[in-house]
Structures are given as structure tokens and as C-alpha cells.
Design an enzyme around this catalytic site. Structure first.
Site, PDB file in Angstrom:
ATOM      1  N   HIS A 158       4.177   5.919  11.703  1.00 10.81           N
ATOM      2  CA  HIS A 158       3.811   5.771  10.284  1.00 10.81           C
ATOM      3  C   HIS A 158       2.845   6.938  10.025  1.00 10.81           C
ATOM      4  O   HIS A 158       1.633   6.771   9.942  1.00 10.81           O
ATOM      5  CB  HIS A 158       3.125   4.412  10.093  1.00 10.81           C
ATOM      6  CG  HIS A 158       2.915   3.994   8.673  1.00 10.81           C
ATOM      7  ND1 HIS A 158       3.049   4.851   7.604  1.00 10.81           N
ATOM      8  CD2 HIS A 158       2.582   2.782   8.135  1.00 10.81           C
ATOM      9  CE1 HIS A 158       2.799   4.189   6.479  1.00 10.81           C
ATOM     10  NE2 HIS A 158       2.523   2.941   6.779  1.00 10.81           N
ATOM     11  N   ARG A 208       0.797  -1.218   0.000  1.00 10.40           N
ATOM     12  CA  ARG A 208       0.000   0.000   0.000  1.00 10.40           C
ATOM     13  C   ARG A 208       0.838   1.280   0.000  1.00 10.40           C
ATOM     14  O   ARG A 208       0.674   2.143  -0.863  1.00 10.40           O
ATOM     15  CB  ARG A 208      -0.928   0.044   1.239  1.00 10.40           C
ATOM     16  CG  ARG A 208      -2.179  -0.775   1.113  1.00 10.40           C
ATOM     17  CD  ARG A 208      -2.564  -1.326   2.471  1.00 10.40           C
ATOM     18  NE  ARG A 208      -1.593  -2.358   2.806  1.00 10.40           N
ATOM     19  CZ  ARG A 208      -1.767  -3.648   2.515  1.00 10.40           C
ATOM     20  NH1 ARG A 208      -2.874  -4.027   1.975  1.00 10.40           N
ATOM     21  NH2 ARG A 208      -0.831  -4.543   2.784  1.00 10.40           N
ATOM     22  N   THR A 209       1.704   1.413   0.997  1.00 10.83           N
ATOM     23  CA  THR A 209       2.381   2.699   1.205  1.00 10.83           C
ATOM     24  C   THR A 209       3.263   3.067   0.019  1.00 10.83           C
ATOM     25  O   THR A 209       3.235   4.200  -0.465  1.00 10.83           O
ATOM     26  CB  THR A 209       3.212   2.626   2.500  1.00 10.83           C
ATOM     27  OG1 THR A 209       2.388   2.105   3.537  1.00 10.83           O
ATOM     28  CG2 THR A 209       3.738   3.991   2.891  1.00 10.83           C
ATOM     29  N   LYS A 260      25.631  -4.563   0.225  1.00 10.21           N
ATOM     30  CA  LYS A 260      27.096  -4.715   0.161  1.00 10.21           C
ATOM     31  C   LYS A 260      27.759  -4.095   1.385  1.00 10.21           C
ATOM     32  O   LYS A 260      28.972  -3.930   1.431  1.00 10.21           O
ATOM     33  CB  LYS A 260      27.634  -4.037  -1.101  1.00 10.21           C
ATOM     34  CG  LYS A 260      27.070  -4.581  -2.391  1.00 10.21           C
ATOM     35  CD  LYS A 260      27.635  -3.760  -3.560  1.00 10.21           C
ATOM     36  CE  LYS A 260      26.843  -3.988  -4.827  1.00 10.21           C
ATOM     37  NZ  LYS A 260      27.087  -2.931  -5.815  1.00 10.21           N
ATOM     38  N   ARG A 295      11.166   3.948   4.184  1.00 12.12           N
ATOM     39  CA  ARG A 295      10.657   2.960   5.148  1.00 12.12           C
ATOM     40  C   ARG A 295      11.842   2.135   5.611  1.00 12.12           C
ATOM     41  O   ARG A 295      12.644   1.680   4.796  1.00 12.12           O
ATOM     42  CB  ARG A 295       9.600   2.056   4.522  1.00 12.12           C
ATOM     43  CG  ARG A 295       9.281   0.858   5.431  1.00 12.12           C
ATOM     44  CD  ARG A 295       8.098   0.073   4.964  1.00 12.12           C
ATOM     45  NE  ARG A 295       6.862   0.801   5.203  1.00 12.12           N
ATOM     46  CZ  ARG A 295       5.646   0.236   5.100  1.00 12.12           C
ATOM     47  NH1 ARG A 295       5.526  -1.032   4.771  1.00 12.12           N
ATOM     48  NH2 ARG A 295       4.563   0.942   5.336  1.00 12.12           N
TER      49      ARG A 295
HETATM   50  N1   CP Z   1      -0.501   0.015   5.895  1.00  8.06           N
HETATM   51  C1   CP Z   1       0.724  -0.281   5.389  1.00  8.06           C
HETATM   52  O1   CP Z   1       1.750   0.301   5.783  1.00  8.06           O
HETATM   53  O2   CP Z   1       0.729  -1.243   4.430  1.00  8.06           O
HETATM   54  P1   CP Z   1       2.010  -1.700   3.605  1.00  8.06           P
HETATM   55  O3   CP Z   1       2.935  -2.402   4.567  1.00  8.06           O
HETATM   56  O4   CP Z   1       1.498  -2.607   2.519  1.00  8.06           O
HETATM   57  O5   CP Z   1       2.675  -0.468   3.053  1.00  8.06           O
END
Ligand code: CP
Length: 313
Positions: free
Chosen positions: A140, A62-63, A90, A112
Site C-alpha cells: 500500500h 481514507r484512501t 457479471k 485497490r
Molecule cells: N488506511 C487505509 O487504507 O484505509 P482505508 O481502507 O479506509 O482506505
């Protein structure tokens, strides 16, 4: 004369850094951008000539896609790097990777990482704006904002609502951003989960800890179930998934304790039958896919606002 409000954040590292006014401004901006995604030609020139790098060291459906769609709908040039294709494999450090990316003059890096605090580390070392797309168990923020947008859209306002969050609170960066965000917007946030998944000091973030699933959902306006973050647990924290579902899963009987118009939410990915029964996830009260739709609008708003902030015109 009162100063006019201006959004003035270079980075989006957590909802802890944003005021209620900032959050309201982001949500209103996202609301105005939502319509773009319904047009036959889903593109505006707002970020033409801007470069956005998506640096994802953890899996994401999603993100990552949502940020990329958001940037492309704003006409930015986007580039993706994942853990498996980066020189981190590496032995390159995160700061070295970031400084090398910065040498190519991106405008925004969306990151992320499994390590809490990585986005802030990056922000301290490079000139580009940094957006946290999920760091370890910390925050998040874009997920927190899309959750706020989804509730506001469905309920009209957030002030005074009871938000019930169930599950792995300790390891969930979504829980942390949601607790901070919903509390700042005036909601009562109540949490419940296995004792092994309940962090000390959670009340300081603004949450009330409830002793049972039934207590947390009683009269709730929103039921938010969280994924069990197995990848962040060093030892098994629950005896079995079946036991978890029995005591903490969201079933029809559990939903009946909430308000009749309660919303069902989950940040995804869902373990169907564990955190939530499939018929609840797919019910008419579920806004789980609305959360995903709103994610694009929220991320468009974030990209737009940090590029247009004071001093960056
Ligand atoms: N909600 C969320 O962070 O989903 P993903 O891990 O798929 O990005």
C-alpha cells in the site's frame, strides 16, 4: 557534470520499486503541496485536462476519498468505479475491465484489489499510469509514503529512529510498505505479533522480529499498531479479540516503555480497544489524523510526479 535528478516512474506499484532518493523527492514534493489544502480556494490547475479513474474492488474510506480529493485539488477529472457497480460482477476479468477503461484514454488508474499483484498486471496491459491503492497482502505504497511524511514532519528525520510495528504483519500490506519504506530511509524497523500473523522471510524485507510487545516498544520513537485483517484470514488465527488485546494491544502501560516523545500511529480503520486503547488513539501523542491529512498531500505529489515525469511532458 553530475546529472540532475528527475523522477521517472510511470507507475507507483510499491515502495520496493522506489529508491531512497525517489522517496525523499516525493516527500519534499508532498510537503510543498500540503499548503494548498489550507487555502480558502483549494485548487490548482496543474492536472487540468487529465483523467483519473479510481477502480476500487475493496472497501475504503481514507484512501479512496484522499485520492479523489487530491486529484480534484489538482483540477483533474475524476471517475469512480467500485466492485458492486462494475461489470466484474457479471464475470468480466480484471484485464478486460482495464482494457475497456484504457480505451477511454484515462491518464491514471488508481486501483485497490484483494489480489496481490493486480496493479502490476494492469500496468502490463494498458498505456495509462497505474497507482496501487492497496493490493491484497502485498503493498500500500501511498500509505507507506504518508506514514513516512508524518514521521519526518514530527521527528525532523527518519534516519536512526526505532519504528515498532505491532499486529497482523502477514496480512498487512501497510506493514510491508512501511517496513520497506522506513528501512530504505535508514530507520530500524522492529515487528511483533501473534506467531500465526508473522510471515516467514520478514527479516529479508529489513525488519527485526521481537518476541513480545514489551520488547518491540522498548525505546521506540514510533509505535504503529495494525488492524487485524479478518477479511484475509481463512481460519481464525487468534483465540479471541480479548486475548489479542491483552498480549498485543497498545495500552498506556505499553506506551510508557517507549521514548517519552514517541508517536502513536495507526493506518485505520481502528478497532478501538483491540489494537489500541481509545485513550491512546486520542492522546496528544497520537498522529493518526495527521496521517490522514498528509495522505492528501502525498497523493497530490504522486499524481503530479507521474504526470510530469521525463518523456511525458
Ligand atoms: N488506511 C487505509 O487504507 O484505509 P482505508 O481502507 O479506509 O482506505
Amino acid at each position: 557534470m553530475e546529472n540532475e535528478y528527475r523522477f521517472n516512474h510511470k507507475h507507483i506499484l510499491g515502495l520496493e520499486d522506489l529508491s531512497r532518493t525517489d522517496i525523499e523527492f516525493i516527500l519534499n514534493t508532498a510537503d510543498s503541496f500540503k499548503e494548498i489544502s489550507t487555502r480558502p480556494i483549494k485548487k490548482v490547475p496543474t492536472l487540468r485536462g487529465k483523467t483519473v479513474i479510481h477502480l476500487f474492488f475493496e472497501p475504503s474510506t481514507r484512501t479512496r476519498l484522499s485520492f479523489e480529493i487530491a486529484a480534484k485539488r489538482m483540477s483533474a477529472d475524476t471517475f469512480n468505479i467500485s466492485a458492486s457497480t462494475s461489470s466484474a460482477k457479471k464475470g468480466e476479468t480484471l484485464v478486460d475491465t482495464a482494457m475497456n477503461l484504457a480505451a477511454m484514454n484515462p491518464d491514471i488508474i488508481v486501483i485497490r484489489h484483494s489480489s496481490s499483484g493486480s496493479p502490476r498486471l494492469l500496468a502490463n496491459h494498458i498505456g495509462a499510469s497505474v497507482i496501487n491503492a492497496g493490493d491484497g497482502t502485498h503493498e500500500h505504497p501511498s500509505q507507506g509514503l504518508l506514514d513516512l511524511m508524518t514521521v519526518k514532519e514530527n521527528k525532523g528525520c527518519i534516519d536512526g529512529l526505532k519504528i515498532a510495528i505491532l499486529g497482523d504483519i502477514s496480512h498487512s500490506r501497510v506493514a510491508h510498505s512501511d517496513i520497506i519504506g522506513f528501512s530504505k530511509m535508514g530507520a530500524e524497523v522492529c515487528v511483533c505479533g501473534p506467531a500465526t500473523m508473522m510471515p516467514v522471510g520478514i527479516a529479508e524485507l529489513g525488519a527485526t522480529v521481537c518476541g513480545s510487545r514489551e520488547e518491540v516498544v522498548e525505546g521506540a520513537d514510533v509505535i504503529m499498531a495494525l488492524r487485524i485483517q479478518k477479511e484475509r484470514q481463512t481460519d481464525p488465527l487468534i483465540p479471541s479479540l480479548r486475548e489479542y488485546a491483552t498480549f498485543f494491544g497498545v495500552s498506556k502501560k505499553v506506551v510508557e516503555l517507549a521514548r517519552p516523545d514517541a508517536l502513536i500511529m495507526h493506518p485505520g480503520p481502528i478497532n478501538r480497544g483491540v489494537e489500541m486503547d481509545p485513550d491512546i488513539a486520542d492522546s496528544s501523542r497520537s498522529v493518526i489524523l495527521d496521517q490522514v491529512t498528509n495522505g492528501v498531500a502525498v497523493r497530490m505529489a504522486l499524481l503530479y510526479l507521474i504526470m510530469g515525469r521525463e518523456g511525458n511532458e
